[in-house]
Design a protein around this motif. Sequence first.
Motif, PDB file in Angstrom:
ATOM      1  N   SER A  93       1.016  -1.300   0.100  1.00 26.01           N
ATOM      2  CA  SER A  93      -0.043  -0.089  -0.054  1.00 26.01           C
ATOM      3  C   SER A  93       0.949   1.369  -0.089  1.00 26.01           C
ATOM      4  O   SER A  93       0.450   2.072  -0.597  1.00 26.01           O
ATOM      5  N   HIS A  94       1.970   1.223   0.835  1.00 22.48           N
ATOM      6  CA  HIS A  94       2.813   2.442   0.847  1.00 22.48           C
ATOM      7  C   HIS A  94       3.693   2.711  -0.493  1.00 22.48           C
ATOM      8  O   HIS A  94       3.834   3.878  -0.867  1.00 22.48           O
ATOM      9  N   LEU A  95       3.861   1.787  -1.569  1.00 24.76           N
ATOM     10  CA  LEU A  95       4.549   1.691  -2.581  1.00 24.76           C
ATOM     11  C   LEU A  95       3.437   1.997  -3.695  1.00 24.76           C
ATOM     12  O   LEU A  95       3.880   2.521  -4.842  1.00 24.76           O
ATOM     13  N   GLY A  96       2.165   2.108  -3.278  1.00 26.28           N
ATOM     14  CA  GLY A  96       1.271   2.359  -4.233  1.00 26.28           C
ATOM     15  C   GLY A  96       1.038   1.392  -5.371  1.00 26.28           C
ATOM     16  O   GLY A  96       0.843   1.527  -6.718  1.00 26.28           O
ATOM     17  N   LEU A  97       1.243   0.038  -5.112  1.00 25.71           N
ATOM     18  CA  LEU A  97       1.168  -0.806  -5.955  1.00 25.71           C
ATOM     19  C   LEU A  97      -0.356  -1.439  -6.311  1.00 25.71           C
ATOM     20  O   LEU A  97      -1.019  -1.240  -5.491  1.00 25.71           O
ATOM     21  N   SER A  98      -0.514  -1.516  -7.647  1.00 28.62           N
ATOM     22  CA  SER A  98      -1.989  -2.020  -7.862  1.00 28.62           C
ATOM     23  C   SER A  98      -1.894  -2.934  -9.193  1.00 28.62           C
ATOM     24  O   SER A  98      -1.031  -2.833  -9.747  1.00 28.62           O
ATOM     25  N   VAL A  99      -2.789  -3.943  -8.835  1.00 33.05           N
ATOM     26  CA  VAL A  99      -2.914  -5.095  -9.910  1.00 33.05           C
ATOM     27  C   VAL A  99      -4.343  -5.204 -10.392  1.00 33.05           C
ATOM     28  O   VAL A  99      -5.168  -5.103  -9.364  1.00 33.05           O
ATOM     29  N   ALA A 125      16.221  -1.268   3.684  1.00 33.23           N
ATOM     30  CA  ALA A 125      16.230  -0.462   4.690  1.00 33.23           C
ATOM     31  C   ALA A 125      15.511   0.822   4.490  1.00 33.23           C
ATOM     32  O   ALA A 125      14.729   1.526   5.231  1.00 33.23           O
ATOM     33  N   VAL A 126      15.896   1.855   3.145  1.00 32.45           N
ATOM     34  CA  VAL A 126      15.508   3.026   2.861  1.00 32.45           C
ATOM     35  C   VAL A 126      14.089   2.662   2.444  1.00 32.45           C
ATOM     36  O   VAL A 126      13.513   3.522   2.769  1.00 32.45           O
ATOM     37  N   VAL A 127      13.592   1.738   1.491  1.00 30.36           N
ATOM     38  CA  VAL A 127      12.332   1.553   1.284  1.00 30.36           C
ATOM     39  C   VAL A 127      11.336   1.252   2.551  1.00 30.36           C
ATOM     40  O   VAL A 127      10.253   2.039   2.722  1.00 30.36           O
ATOM     41  N   VAL A 128      11.705   0.750   3.436  1.00 29.30           N
ATOM     42  CA  VAL A 128      10.916   0.343   4.786  1.00 29.30           C
ATOM     43  C   VAL A 128      10.791   1.751   5.611  1.00 29.30           C
ATOM     44  O   VAL A 128       9.804   2.098   6.077  1.00 29.30           O
ATOM     45  N   LEU A 129      11.917   2.294   5.733  1.00 33.89           N
ATOM     46  CA  LEU A 129      11.760   3.496   6.529  1.00 33.89           C
ATOM     47  C   LEU A 129      11.261   5.013   5.833  1.00 33.89           C
ATOM     48  O   LEU A 129      10.328   5.562   6.276  1.00 33.89           O
ATOM     49  N   ARG A 130      11.284   4.777   4.490  1.00 35.99           N
ATOM     50  CA  ARG A 130      10.561   6.029   3.839  1.00 35.99           C
ATOM     51  C   ARG A 130       9.013   5.557   3.580  1.00 35.99           C
ATOM     52  O   ARG A 130       8.167   6.504   3.942  1.00 35.99           O
ATOM     53  N   TYR A 131       8.866   4.270   3.130  1.00 36.23           N
ATOM     54  CA  TYR A 131       7.487   4.072   2.870  1.00 36.23           C
ATOM     55  C   TYR A 131       6.431   3.466   3.770  1.00 36.23           C
ATOM     56  O   TYR A 131       5.253   3.439   3.744  1.00 36.23           O
TER      57      TYR A 131
END
Length: 177
Positions: A93-99, A125-131
């Motif tokens: 949901s934080h990455l804005g993925l949609s299928v 780590a960056v992706v998890v901390l940011r999103y």
Amino acid sequence: MPGSGNRDDDFTAFVLARSARLIHFARMLCGDAGLAEDLVQTALEKAYLRWDRIEMADPFGYVRQAVVNQHLSWVRRRPWRERPSGDAAELESHLGLSVADQSGTVDRRVAIVAAMSTLSRRERAVVVLRYVEDLTERQTAAVLGVAVGTVKSANARALGKLRAAPELSGTYVGERA
């Protein structure tokens, strides 16, 4: 949380109020529920020993930093272990993925976990901390102990890898709004 005057009571209140969020964060960071609990427990043990010296304005930030440090230390010490896999619904949901096919929730989660496993420790780590934790680039850099430019480049590489991941073909991986 702070303020009762009793160190044990303050720490217990903090753990009760924040442990679920810390475990969720750790699970997203490492991809393994059992390891996440171990990371949080170790970080809380270390925090308890220093509880009187921790900046009480942000004890969560201190313990979150300890979880990140524990995770990075664990990964460095055990490169031979199996690759983590776990539930990635929140990251999705934080990455804005949609299928288009919404019935494929399990398939999407498996795809996200597979795509996330291609990222380096720093990128993940960056992706998890940011999103997931919704930290700014500057806050993420502070947690990881790196320059803001390092966060920006790691984030760009990670998003590029996720966009190119065959597991996520037909899926949109976008920037934060």
